[in-house]
Structure formats: structure tokens, C-alpha cells
Scaffold this motif. Structure first.
Motif, PDB file in Angstrom:
ATOM      1  N   THR A  15      18.215   3.082 -18.519  1.00  0.00           N
ATOM      2  CA  THR A  15      19.651   2.781 -18.558  1.00  0.00           C
ATOM      3  C   THR A  15      19.945   1.286 -18.506  1.00  0.00           C
ATOM      4  OG1 THR A  15      19.804   2.980 -16.147  1.00  0.00           O
ATOM      5  CG2 THR A  15      20.192   4.967 -17.446  1.00  0.00           C
ATOM      6  N   GLY A  16      18.918   0.490 -18.207  1.00  0.00           N
ATOM      7  CA  GLY A  16      19.120  -0.955 -18.090  1.00  0.00           C
ATOM      8  C   GLY A  16      19.975  -1.345 -16.905  1.00  0.00           C
ATOM      9  N   THR A  17      19.915  -0.550 -15.830  1.00  0.00           N
ATOM     10  CA  THR A  17      20.789  -0.793 -14.685  1.00  0.00           C
ATOM     11  C   THR A  17      19.990  -1.199 -13.453  1.00  0.00           C
ATOM     12  OG1 THR A  17      20.731   1.574 -14.137  1.00  0.00           O
ATOM     13  CG2 THR A  17      22.578   0.789 -15.473  1.00  0.00           C
ATOM     14  N   PHE A  18      20.656  -1.947 -12.596  1.00  0.00           N
ATOM     15  CA  PHE A  18      20.071  -2.431 -11.354  1.00  0.00           C
ATOM     16  C   PHE A  18      20.746  -1.763 -10.160  1.00  0.00           C
ATOM     17  CE2 PHE A  18      19.545  -5.861 -14.437  1.00  0.00           C
ATOM     18  CZ  PHE A  18      18.183  -6.130 -14.312  1.00  0.00           C
ATOM     19  N   GLY A  19      20.058  -1.790  -9.023  1.00  0.00           N
ATOM     20  CA  GLY A  19      20.603  -1.223  -7.802  1.00  0.00           C
ATOM     21  C   GLY A  19      21.371  -2.243  -6.982  1.00  0.00           C
ATOM     22  N   GLU A  20      21.434  -1.996  -5.675  1.00  0.00           N
ATOM     23  CA  GLU A  20      22.194  -2.860  -4.777  1.00  0.00           C
ATOM     24  C   GLU A  20      21.366  -4.072  -4.352  1.00  0.00           C
ATOM     25  OE1 GLU A  20      25.410  -2.591  -3.809  1.00  0.00           O
ATOM     26  OE2 GLU A  20      25.454  -1.002  -5.314  1.00  0.00           O
ATOM     27  N   PRO A  21      21.958  -5.267  -4.330  1.00  0.00           N
ATOM     28  CA  PRO A  21      21.226  -6.482  -3.942  1.00  0.00           C
ATOM     29  C   PRO A  21      21.194  -6.663  -2.423  1.00  0.00           C
ATOM     30  CG  PRO A  21      23.432  -7.063  -4.634  1.00  0.00           C
ATOM     31  CD  PRO A  21      23.318  -5.578  -4.829  1.00  0.00           C
ATOM     32  N   ASP A  22      20.514  -5.745  -1.744  1.00  0.00           N
ATOM     33  CA  ASP A  22      20.485  -5.776  -0.283  1.00  0.00           C
ATOM     34  C   ASP A  22      19.061  -5.993   0.244  1.00  0.00           C
ATOM     35  OD1 ASP A  22      19.477  -3.348  -1.062  1.00  0.00           O
ATOM     36  OD2 ASP A  22      20.805  -2.126   0.181  1.00  0.00           O
ATOM     37  N   GLY A  23      18.297  -6.809  -0.478  1.00  0.00           N
ATOM     38  CA  GLY A  23      16.946  -7.117  -0.035  1.00  0.00           C
ATOM     39  C   GLY A  23      16.941  -7.815   1.314  1.00  0.00           C
ATOM     40  N   ARG A  83       0.832  -1.195   0.000  1.00  0.00           N
ATOM     41  CA  ARG A  83       0.000   0.000   0.000  1.00  0.00           C
ATOM     42  C   ARG A  83       0.871   1.251   0.000  1.00  0.00           C
ATOM     43  NH1 ARG A  83      -5.215  -1.404   2.272  1.00  0.00           N
ATOM     44  NH2 ARG A  83      -5.479   0.620   3.283  1.00  0.00           N
ATOM     45  N   ILE A  84       0.424   2.252  -0.734  1.00  0.00           N
ATOM     46  CA  ILE A  84       1.106   3.550  -0.707  1.00  0.00           C
ATOM     47  C   ILE A  84       0.362   4.425   0.283  1.00  0.00           C
ATOM     48  CG2 ILE A  84       1.767   5.589  -2.021  1.00  0.00           C
ATOM     49  CD1 ILE A  84       2.083   3.865  -4.474  1.00  0.00           C
ATOM     50  N   GLU A  85       0.959   4.557   1.473  1.00  0.00           N
ATOM     51  CA  GLU A  85       0.382   5.354   2.547  1.00  0.00           C
ATOM     52  C   GLU A  85       1.492   5.689   3.530  1.00  0.00           C
ATOM     53  OE1 GLU A  85      -2.666   2.876   4.143  1.00  0.00           O
ATOM     54  OE2 GLU A  85      -1.266   1.450   5.042  1.00  0.00           O
ATOM     55  N   PRO A  86       1.366   6.764   4.288  1.00  0.00           N
ATOM     56  CA  PRO A  86       2.415   7.108   5.254  1.00  0.00           C
ATOM     57  C   PRO A  86       2.684   5.962   6.221  1.00  0.00           C
ATOM     58  CG  PRO A  86       0.936   8.958   4.955  1.00  0.00           C
ATOM     59  CD  PRO A  86       0.315   7.805   4.214  1.00  0.00           C
ATOM     60  N   GLY A  87       3.970   5.698   6.444  1.00  0.00           N
ATOM     61  CA  GLY A  87       4.400   4.625   7.329  1.00  0.00           C
ATOM     62  C   GLY A  87       4.731   3.337   6.619  1.00  0.00           C
ATOM     63  N   ALA A  88       4.243   3.165   5.384  1.00  0.00           N
ATOM     64  CA  ALA A  88       4.517   1.941   4.637  1.00  0.00           C
ATOM     65  C   ALA A  88       5.928   1.971   4.059  1.00  0.00           C
ATOM     66  CB  ALA A  88       3.500   1.777   3.516  1.00  0.00           C
ATOM     67  N   ASP A  89       6.445   0.788   3.724  1.00  0.00           N
ATOM     68  CA  ASP A  89       7.748   0.709   3.066  1.00  0.00           C
ATOM     69  C   ASP A  89       7.700   1.457   1.733  1.00  0.00           C
ATOM     70  OD1 ASP A  89       8.478  -0.880   5.160  1.00  0.00           O
ATOM     71  OD2 ASP A  89       8.764  -2.708   3.982  1.00  0.00           O
ATOM     72  N   ALA A  90       8.787   2.110   1.398  1.00  0.00           N
ATOM     73  CA  ALA A  90       8.860   2.914   0.173  1.00  0.00           C
ATOM     74  C   ALA A  90       9.205   2.030  -1.020  1.00  0.00           C
ATOM     75  CB  ALA A  90       9.874   4.039   0.343  1.00  0.00           C
ATOM     76  N   ASP A  91       8.267   1.143  -1.363  1.00  0.00           N
ATOM     77  CA  ASP A  91       8.406   0.218  -2.491  1.00  0.00           C
ATOM     78  C   ASP A  91       7.437   0.660  -3.582  1.00  0.00           C
ATOM     79  OD1 ASP A  91      10.054  -1.177  -0.750  1.00  0.00           O
ATOM     80  OD2 ASP A  91       8.605  -2.784  -0.379  1.00  0.00           O
ATOM     81  N   PHE A  92       7.943   0.873  -4.801  1.00  0.00           N
ATOM     82  CA  PHE A  92       7.110   1.401  -5.872  1.00  0.00           C
ATOM     83  C   PHE A  92       7.488   0.774  -7.210  1.00  0.00           C
ATOM     84  CE2 PHE A  92       8.207   4.839  -2.877  1.00  0.00           C
ATOM     85  CZ  PHE A  92       6.958   5.104  -2.328  1.00  0.00           C
ATOM     86  N   THR A 128      11.786   0.725 -10.814  1.00  0.00           N
ATOM     87  CA  THR A 128      11.347   0.018  -9.614  1.00  0.00           C
ATOM     88  C   THR A 128      12.162   0.539  -8.444  1.00  0.00           C
ATOM     89  OG1 THR A 128      10.798  -1.940 -10.918  1.00  0.00           O
ATOM     90  CG2 THR A 128      11.023  -2.241  -8.541  1.00  0.00           C
ATOM     91  N   ILE A 129      11.473   0.867  -7.360  1.00  0.00           N
ATOM     92  CA  ILE A 129      12.101   1.424  -6.160  1.00  0.00           C
ATOM     93  C   ILE A 129      11.761   0.533  -4.987  1.00  0.00           C
ATOM     94  CG2 ILE A 129      12.106   3.409  -4.583  1.00  0.00           C
ATOM     95  CD1 ILE A 129      11.303   5.130  -7.069  1.00  0.00           C
ATOM     96  N   ARG A 130      12.791   0.109  -4.255  1.00  0.00           N
ATOM     97  CA  ARG A 130      12.576  -0.694  -3.051  1.00  0.00           C
ATOM     98  C   ARG A 130      13.282  -0.019  -1.883  1.00  0.00           C
ATOM     99  NH1 ARG A 130      16.009  -3.425  -0.656  1.00  0.00           N
ATOM    100  NH2 ARG A 130      17.276  -3.856  -2.513  1.00  0.00           N
ATOM    101  N   GLY A 131      12.533   0.196  -0.800  1.00  0.00           N
ATOM    102  CA  GLY A 131      13.120   0.835   0.360  1.00  0.00           C
ATOM    103  C   GLY A 131      13.643   2.224   0.084  1.00  0.00           C
ATOM    104  N   GLY A 132      13.006   2.914  -0.873  1.00  0.00           N
ATOM    105  CA  GLY A 132      13.396   4.282  -1.179  1.00  0.00           C
ATOM    106  C   GLY A 132      14.579   4.427  -2.110  1.00  0.00           C
ATOM    107  N   ARG A 133      15.072   3.307  -2.671  1.00  0.00           N
ATOM    108  CA  ARG A 133      16.207   3.365  -3.589  1.00  0.00           C
ATOM    109  C   ARG A 133      15.859   2.672  -4.896  1.00  0.00           C
ATOM    110  NH1 ARG A 133      21.403   1.351  -0.406  1.00  0.00           N
ATOM    111  NH2 ARG A 133      19.951  -0.216   0.358  1.00  0.00           N
ATOM    112  N   VAL A 134      16.324   3.230  -5.991  1.00  0.00           N
ATOM    113  CA  VAL A 134      16.042   2.663  -7.309  1.00  0.00           C
ATOM    114  C   VAL A 134      16.811   1.358  -7.481  1.00  0.00           C
ATOM    115  CG1 VAL A 134      16.214   3.012  -9.803  1.00  0.00           C
ATOM    116  CG2 VAL A 134      15.587   4.943  -8.314  1.00  0.00           C
ATOM    117  N   VAL A 135      16.071   0.289  -7.768  1.00  0.00           N
ATOM    118  CA  VAL A 135      16.720  -1.010  -7.998  1.00  0.00           C
ATOM    119  C   VAL A 135      16.587  -1.463  -9.451  1.00  0.00           C
ATOM    120  CG1 VAL A 135      16.639  -1.851  -5.624  1.00  0.00           C
ATOM    121  CG2 VAL A 135      14.640  -2.177  -7.101  1.00  0.00           C
TER     122      VAL A 135
END
Length: 452
Positions: free
Chosen positions: A437-445, A379-388, A425-432
Motif C-alpha cells: 500500500t506504500g503506507t507508513f505507521g505511527e512515528p512513535d519510535g 533476535r527473534i526469540e521469546p521476550g525480545a522486542d517484536a521487531d521484524f 516492517t513491524i516495530r514493537g508489534g505494529r506495522v510501520v
């Protein structure tokens, strides 16, 4: 003193919230959503979502990332790349690995292997072992809140529960432990009878008839009786036929704690595709007729489904091109899931685009998060994880093998014209994942229930 800045602001998109879809900006700090606002406060980083829906990160509660032991088919690094390229930020992995995850010790060991290799947050379904049902008694929810029951065997199933008494014991134990059972509900004995009578299928034209709906209907009926007897929560996976859907909906209407999953491939393909394409859509349960697919889509439209999963189960090209008798069932699908469902909805449902976006968020984010107690997710709501998932509904494109990030390198959707595409795709507030650009973020799930 300088102005305080938020970590991230997503601007200019149409944000899909539990209260509706609206143009807004999403503010993120420390990996969580802090505000949904019409203004754009100062931020260390800004993502422009103009022309896109800002969806909650998609959740796939049915993947086989093949770690450990089956790494020639898939591994967590490739599987999680495929996931985020499809807007998926959380997965739940199945227990049929080598060794299988049938007890807390093997679950923890798997989590240790995955840590540092995952672009997505993750949780595991523990396997229900008919020889050790007591493992499920009092299971720590930090380890697992769900247990997978294989009622039918296939190439990678570690433990198949064929004995009715053993199945009943699992239901009784799970009821006392507040576990959610997730079930591959088919009756192997019916398939064995057919094979003894006519032999196993030797062509894909007869595959669905030799692995028919009767196997699923009989197994679902048995599950519903055990749910009625013990009150066990049961989620029936990859439901494939209209009769099974009607049975589960009737049971739920009668107050039984039962839900069902449909898969992207049962919504996308019919038995005619298996006749034409062969092993690419050889599945267990089988892909069925157009009328069955229509009923499953009706379940999506009417809100009857509990979740939509990919059943991402890659095999190598060599394995899939073996004889009909030896080719394993399964296909990759986590990357294609959201786009395939969106494409189907836009072709089938005569509804405003915003309605489809809200429906996609409901069935691929909110419902699975609630069903499997994924706190902060869906869910996109205050307090939820910043996953988009930033999803561009206007892009039309043809999927080919070079788009595939699964290790197997192929897709059953090759040649399909897709509607919509995940831009970022954004997980935990960071672009993954960034498609431009065809690029991935950090694998720290994170292991969502573990103690890491």
C-alpha cells in the motif's frame, strides 16, 4: 467469556531465529515476542508472511539523519521512512549535526527533537571532543554507550582529533568509562601531504589515489596501539581496504577488544564506479579496488565483521554536483542496505537461501545489538522486542529515484537490479511499513537509553 487473543500473529513465513531457519508462526503481545510456534493462536491482528523470511528488525548503527541543523539534506521523518522501507527498525545516529552532540545536554536535546517524528527506535553516539575528554568520564549509559572519534576531517565533522596526545587521552578516558569508541580512522596529515605535493583531486578518475589506503592503514595502526596500551574497546567504522581488514583481524585474534564495520557501499561499488559515476560514490573513506571489495566480502562470509552499516549521509543534488574539490562525501543508504547486502550475498556466495538469510540476520541484527548493548533487539526469540522485516527473497526489481524516501531524493543504486525486497516492517508489534500500500505507521519510535 470470550477466547483470549494475542495482539498479533505472523503466519506462514520462514522465521530466522538464533537456532536456525524454520517454518513457524510468531506470536506477539504488548510489543514483545511471546512464542514461536507451529500453531496459530487467535489474535487481534494477523500478518501473512507466506513466501517471505521473517527476519529480526534490521539495525543500522551508522546513520546521519541530520537533525538538528542540516535539515536541507535530511530530517528524521524522511530518514526513518527510508529506514523502515528497508526493513530497519533501530538506528544509531552520529553526532555531526548543528549543534554537534558532544555532551549529555545536547544528546537529550536531540532526543526531544526526534521524539514523535521517528518510525524507528533510536540511540545516539556521543561525539568525542578533544578539548573536553572529561565529558566521557563516567558517562551515564542512559545517555550513550559509545563515542564517535573523527580522526579525519570532512565537510560535516564537528571535531577532528589530529593531536596524538588528545587521541591518547580519549582512549584512556573511554577505557575507564567502559565506553565503546567508534572511529573514522584515517590520517588527515597524509592527505594534506599529498595535496601540498600535487594539489587536491580535480577529477574523479584520480580521487581514490589522492585519498589512498595509506591514510586508513596508518590510522588503524595507531588505533590498535592505543587499544593495546589502554584496553579500550574500539570499533573501526567503514573499513575500506584489505590491509586494514587483515590488521584488525590479527589484533582481534591476539585478544584485543577491537571490531570493524563494513558499509553497504564498500561492498557494492569499486573505484571504477567512482570514475564512471563521479560524486554519487564520492565517499570518505574512498571506494577502493575490486580486490579490497573481495576481502570485505570474505570478512562477511567468514564472520569477521562486527557490523554492516549504511553510513547514510545524504547531501542535496546541488551539493553533490559541485566541483570535485567542493562536493561533500556521502550518500543515502539506509533504505538500500539490507537489499544490497542480500543481493551481493546471493551473487557471490554459493550457499542455500536459508544460510544467506541467517547470515543477513547475524550481521545486520544480532551482532550490532550485542556490540552496542541494544537490549531486546536483534533476535527473534521469546521476550525480545517484536521487531521484524518480512523479506521476500524471490522478488527481482530495478531501483529508481521514485523508490527513494530519503529527503535528498536520489540513490547511488539507481538502475541496479535488486534481488529480494522488504514486504512489511513491524516495530514493537505494529506495522510501520507496508510495501503493498506504500503506507507508513505511527512515528512513535523510542529513545532506547533515554528516560522518556
Amino acid at each position: 467469556m470470550g477466547e483470549l487473543k494475542s495482539d498479533l500473529v505472523i503466519t506462514g513465513g520462514r522465521v530466522v531465529t538464533p537456532d536456525g531457519v524454520r517454518a513457524a508462526n510468531v506470536v506477539v503481545d504488548d510489543g514483545r515476542i511471546t512464542a514461536i510456534t507451529d500453531t496459530a493462536p487467535a489474535a487481534e491482528s494477523t500478518v501473512d508472511a507466506k513466501g517471505a523470511y521473517v527476519l529480526p528488525g534490521l539495525i543500522d548503527t551508522h546513520v546521519h539523519f541530520r537533525t538538528p541543523g542540516l535539515l536541507h539534506k535530511e530530517d528524521w521523518a524522511h530518514g526513518s521512512r527510508a529506514a523502515v522501507a528497508g526493513g530497519v527498525t533501530t538506528v544509531m545516529d552520529m553526532p555531526n549535526t548543528i549543534p554537534p552532540t558532544l555532551d549529555p545536554e545536547t544528546v537529550v536535546a536531540k532526543a526531544e527533537l526526534v521524539r514523535g517524528n521517528s518510525l524507528v527506535d533510536f540511540r545516539f553516539h556521543i561525539g568525542a571532543d578533544p578539548e573536553r575528554p572529561e565529558v566521557l568520564a563516567g558517562l551515564d549509559p542512559e545517555i550513550a554507550v559509545s563515542a564517535k572519534v573523527f580522526m579525519a576531517g570532512h565537510h560535516t565533522a564537528p571535531t577532528v582529533v589530529r593531536d596524538p596526545a588528545a587521541l591518547e587521552k580519549i582512549f584512556a578516558t573511554a577505557a575507564g568509562s567502559d565506553l565503546q569508541l567508534v572511529l573514522h580512522a584515517e590520517d588527515d596529515s597524509l592527505f594534506e601531504l599529498l595535496d601540498q605535493w600535487q594539489g587536491p583531486p580535480v577529477s574523479y578518475a584520480e580521487y581514490e589515489q589522492r585519498r589512498p589506503r595509506s591514510g586508513g592503514i596508518a590510522a588503524v595502526a595507531r588505533v590498535l596501539e592505543l587499544v593495546r596500551r589502554y584496553g579500550t574497546k574500539a570499533h573501526i567504522l567503514h573499513l575500506s581496504s584489505r590491509e586494514e581488514a587483515d590488521l584488525v583481524c590479527a589484533a582481534k585474534a591476539a585478544g584485543l577488544p577491537v571490531t570493524f564495520e563494513v558499509t553497504g557501499h564498500h561492498l557494492s561499488f569499486t573505484d571504477a564506479d567512482t570514475c564512471r559515476g563521479g560524486a554519487r560514490t564520492r565517499l570518505s573513506p574512498s571506494i577502493r579496488a575490486q580486490a579490497d571489495q573481495d576481502r570485505l566480502w570474505a570478512a562477511v562470509r567468514e564472520g569477521e565483521v562486527g557490523s554492516i552499516g549504511s553510513d547514510h549521509a545524504p547531501h542535496t543534488v546541488e551539493e553533490k554536483t559541485r566541483s570535485v574539490a567542493d562536493s561533500p562525501p556521502g550518500l543515502p543508504g539506509v533504505q538500500e542496505l539490507g537489499t544490497a547486502v542480500w543481493t551481493g550475498m546471493r551473487r557471490r556466495f554459493d550457499e542455500p537461501e536459508d544460510v544467506s538469510a541467517a547470515r543477513l540476520a547475524e550481521v545486520l541484527s544480532a551482532k550490532p545489538a550485542e556490540l552496542f548493548r541494544l537490549t531486546g533487539k536483534g533476535r527473534i526469540e521469546p521476550g525480545a522486542d517484536a521487531d521484524f522485516a518480512l523479506f521476500d527473497p524471490a522478488e527481482t526489481w530495478m531501483l529508481s529515484a521514485h523508490h527513494v524516501y530519503a529527503k535528498c531524493g536520489w540513490s547511488a543504486y539507481e538502475g541496479w537490479t535488486m534481488s529480494g525486497r522488504v514486504r512489511q516492517t513491524i516495530r514493537g508489534g505494529r506495522v510501520v511499513w507496508d510495501a503493498a500500500t506504500g503506507t507508513f505507521g505511527e512515528p512513535d519510535g523510542r529513545w532506547l537509553t533515554g528516560r522518556f
